[in-house]
Design an enzyme around this catalytic site. Structure first.
Site, PDB file in Angstrom:
ATOM      1  N   GLU A  87      30.616  38.889  43.072  1.00 44.29           N
ATOM      2  CA  GLU A  87      29.779  38.828  41.865  1.00 44.29           C
ATOM      3  C   GLU A  87      30.468  38.105  40.715  1.00 44.29           C
ATOM      4  OE1 GLU A  87      30.136  41.364  43.867  1.00 44.29           O
ATOM      5  OE2 GLU A  87      28.335  42.611  43.973  1.00 44.29           O
ATOM      6  N   LYS A 121      37.733  63.373  44.194  1.00 47.29           N
ATOM      7  CA  LYS A 121      37.565  64.257  43.036  1.00 47.29           C
ATOM      8  C   LYS A 121      38.053  65.645  43.432  1.00 47.29           C
ATOM      9  CE  LYS A 121      34.197  61.381  40.874  1.00 47.29           C
ATOM     10  NZ  LYS A 121      32.872  60.855  40.935  1.00 47.29           N
TER      11      LYS A 121
HETATM   12  P1  ADP Z   1      32.753  43.004  49.447  1.00 47.77           P
HETATM   13  O1  ADP Z   1      33.993  43.097  50.274  1.00 47.77           O
HETATM   14  O2  ADP Z   1      32.190  44.318  49.011  1.00 47.77           O
HETATM   15  O3  ADP Z   1      31.778  41.982  49.854  1.00 47.77           O
HETATM   16  P2  ADP Z   1      34.194  41.443  47.632  1.00 47.77           P
HETATM   17  O4  ADP Z   1      34.850  40.755  48.750  1.00 47.77           O
HETATM   18  O5  ADP Z   1      33.533  40.698  46.578  1.00 47.77           O
HETATM   19  O6  ADP Z   1      33.134  42.399  48.108  1.00 47.77           O
HETATM   20  O7  ADP Z   1      35.200  42.510  47.101  1.00 47.77           O
HETATM   21  C1  ADP Z   1      35.201  43.018  45.819  1.00 47.77           C
HETATM   22  C2  ADP Z   1      35.946  44.309  45.759  1.00 47.77           C
HETATM   23  O8  ADP Z   1      37.184  44.237  46.463  1.00 47.77           O
HETATM   24  C3  ADP Z   1      36.338  44.688  44.363  1.00 47.77           C
HETATM   25  O9  ADP Z   1      35.271  45.259  43.666  1.00 47.77           O
HETATM   26  C4  ADP Z   1      37.476  45.645  44.613  1.00 47.77           C
HETATM   27  O10 ADP Z   1      37.011  46.931  44.936  1.00 47.77           O
HETATM   28  C5  ADP Z   1      38.137  45.066  45.835  1.00 47.77           C
HETATM   29  N1  ADP Z   1      39.292  44.258  45.457  1.00 47.77           N
HETATM   30  C6  ADP Z   1      39.378  42.933  45.332  1.00 47.77           C
HETATM   31  N2  ADP Z   1      40.612  42.551  44.989  1.00 47.77           N
HETATM   32  C7  ADP Z   1      41.346  43.685  44.863  1.00 47.77           C
HETATM   33  C8  ADP Z   1      42.694  43.971  44.515  1.00 47.77           C
HETATM   34  N3  ADP Z   1      43.564  43.020  44.226  1.00 47.77           N
HETATM   35  N4  ADP Z   1      43.073  45.261  44.481  1.00 47.77           N
HETATM   36  C9  ADP Z   1      42.210  46.248  44.769  1.00 47.77           C
HETATM   37  N5  ADP Z   1      40.939  46.037  45.112  1.00 47.77           N
HETATM   38  C10 ADP Z   1      40.495  44.778  45.162  1.00 47.77           C
END
Ligand code: ADP
Length: 548
Positions: free
Chosen positions: A330, A439
């Site tokens: 996003e 939680k």
């Molecule tokens: P999805 O895997 O849900 O399609 P994305 O690949 O766009 O989505 O991933 C986004 C999510 O990945 C973030 O909202 C976060 O939760 C996680 N994320 C991305 N980079 C990091 C990071 N460096 N450390 C922790 N979480 C991360």
């Protein structure tokens, strides 16, 4: 009063034009799907992409139509990507690691008209062809010799299309707010949702990525994007490298440690980007074979939190600097990077490492705020957790076709679904995804922090923490560990390792050794699946309570 400067639409075809005009002989090297290493240049890529745009017009593709790619990172994928976007169609990158039902859902939702595919994915397309009624053409990204192996009735040959198209296609003759590309989030909850980028959002994101505290890519760099183009636009690298005139090295489908290592060395790669699991594979390969790195200087790691052991391994054993990045589909996707401020750069290496493990600070163009569930802003004190909200010109406004309804708050911020802290120096740290946070007795426990420490144990290959129901505390943490091959361990050994590194009440109530920790389509630990697998599990502390 309006300014008197030129209105030069920010369309991404201009990025490839720049590369072709000013870095025309800079190479794009690919490990082809057919096997051999193939070389092309930005100049050739533009010529061929223009021919491909004309061929697509010949197939009836019009501006605004969705044209999908189901493909690994290769030069041909770059050609298809610019051919589609340049003519005003929408390049929809499909993630081949999704389940077939999800792929079909996404293709139908997007109403893809054409699919470009690698040979690798023909079987799945063939099996599900009947469930993709909007797809009029399948183009196989190979030559006539490769087509001989392509068992797919009616499929078109990429090279034949390129050869048949005229080189004169006019690109970018439209508004900069025109849609350029489409990428669905992996849909860990509900159906996947489409993020529809515009030329303008991609162009601005590209300029931001080039910053020294962001990706810091120059014309002198040789860049290996291990992160796939279908994973949030390869974090922008297919644009950034062209904009900078960097040499691109495309790894095709082989992302294992040995294959990545070979390309790093033979092509003289200076910069690379990938998710942590890819780097674990590379580090293991180099250690097992006593190998060193001769040109690699910097890696960006993101997608999930970077374990300390990776940063130390790269720094101390191989002299490579790690930049930790956070972002999401996003956000185009970059949100923050852990580059040092002047203050942090002046500290000792161990203090700097603490900052590197945080997800970092936003570049210009990303606004951030932390909020509690009541919508109140939280302090930047490094300890208060809250929902992370973002706003900016390359951040989603609404999902494709209005899915999910209104997704911005009253101030125009988008809820990332992540829980984070921000410290007094502006370094954001993700503590969890909102849906994974544990939680316990009304307080929150960060699963990511426990996982990262646990995976630093020399016997651990992967670690995951989930919450399990507890009669008194609601939820308590359980640590799941996949051990390194051939080693044994005990619950006590892991609990002793965590002692003193986390708050006492964060200590997992149990440690479970598992053969497999599943990874999702973008290389992240799939907690939803783990929770499903652990359905019948009862905490020993809960059992004790029940029998007491
Ligand atoms: P999805 O895997 O849900 O399609 P994305 O690949 O766009 O989505 O991933 C986004 C999510 O990945 C973030 O909202 C976060 O939760 C996680 N994320 C991305 N980079 C990091 C990071 N460096 N450390 C922790 N979480 C991360």
């Amino acid at each position: 009063m309006l300014g008197l400067m030129q209105n030069w639409p920010l369309t991404v075809d201009r990025i490839l034009d720049h590369a072709a005009n000013w870095h025309g002989d800079r190479e794009i090297v690919s490990r082809s799907i057919e096997g051999p290493i193939v070389r092309t240049t930005y100049g050739e890529v533009r010529t061929r992409a223009k021919k491909l745009s004309n061929a697509l017009k010949g197939l009836g593709v019009k501006p605004g139509d969705r044209v999908a790619t189901l493909a690994w990172n290769t030069g041909r994928h770059i050609e298809a990507w610019y051919a589609i976007m340049g003519m005003g169609a929408v390049c929809h990158t499909l993630n081949p690691r999704l389940f077939a039902e999800q792929l079909c859902y996404i293709i139908n939702h997007a109403e893809d008209k054409v699919i470009f595919t690698d040979l690798t994915f023909l079987p799945i397309l063939k099996e599900h062809r009947a469930s993709m009624p909007t797809v009029e053409h399948v183009v196989v990204m190979t030559d006539e010799a490769g087509m001989a192996e392509a068992d797919f009735p009616g499929a078109l040959c990429f090279e034949t299309l390129v050869a048949g198209g005229g080189p004169d296609c006019v690109w970018g003759d439209f508004d900069e707010n025109t849609a350029s590309s489409l990428c669905y989030t992996s849909g860990t909850t509900g159906h996947p949702k489409g993020v529809l980028y515009s030329h303008r959002s991609n162009f601005i994101h590209t300029l931001v990525t080039l910053g020294v505290d962001v990706m810091n890519i120059s014309a002198r760099d040789t860049v290996l994007p291990v992160v796939p183009m279908f994973h949030a636009n390869a974090w922008g690298l297919a644009f950034s490298c062209a904009a900078a005139g960097a040499k691109l090295v495309m790894p095709g489908q082989k992302l294992d440690g040995a294959s990545v290592y070979e390309l790093l060395e033979t092509e003289g790669v200076t910069f690379s980007a990938a998710v942590p699991t890819v780097w674990l594979g590379l580090l293991t390969h180099m250690r097992e074979n006593k190998l060193g790195l001769s040109t690699l200087k910097r890696v960006v790691i993101g997608g999930s939190a970077v374990p300390e052991a990776i940063v130390r391994g790269f720094r101390d054993e191989f002299g490579v600097d790690v930049t930790h990045a956070w972002g999401m589909t996003e956000m185009s996707p970059l949100g923050t990077l852990s580059s040092p401020t002047a203050k942090v750069a002046a500290t000792d290496p161990e203090t700097q490492l603490r900052y590197k493990l945080k997800q970092g600070r936003p570049p210009v163009g990303v606004e951030m705020k932390l909020e509690n569930d009541a919508g109140e802003r939280l302090p930047h004190d490094g300890t208060t957790f809250g929902r992370l909200m973002v706003k900016g010109p390359f951040i989603v406004d609404s999902y494709f076709k209005g899915d999910g309804g209104q997704i911005l708050d009253d101030e125009g911020f988008f809820d990332t679904g992540d829980v984070a802290t921000i410290d007094g120096d502006g370094y954001m740290q993700i503590t969890d995804r909102a849906k994974d946070v544990i939680k316990s007795g009304g307080e929150w426990i960060s699963t990511i922090e426990i996982e990262n420490i646990a995976v630093g144990h020399e016997k651990a290959f992967l670690a995951a923490v989930i919450g399990a129901a507890h009669p008194k505390w609601d939820e308590r943490p359980v640590l799941l560990v996949k051990l390194m091959p051939g080693v044994e361990s005990t619950k006590e050994e892991f609990l002793a390792f965590l002692e003193g590194k986390i708050a006492k009440w964060w200590t997992p109530d149990d440690v479970v050794f598992v053969d497999d920790i599943p990874l999702g389509a973008t290389g992240k630990i799939d907690k939803k699946l783990i929770r499903e697998r652990m359905k019948g599990y009862v905490l020993p502390t809960a059992k004790a309570k029940e029998t007491a």
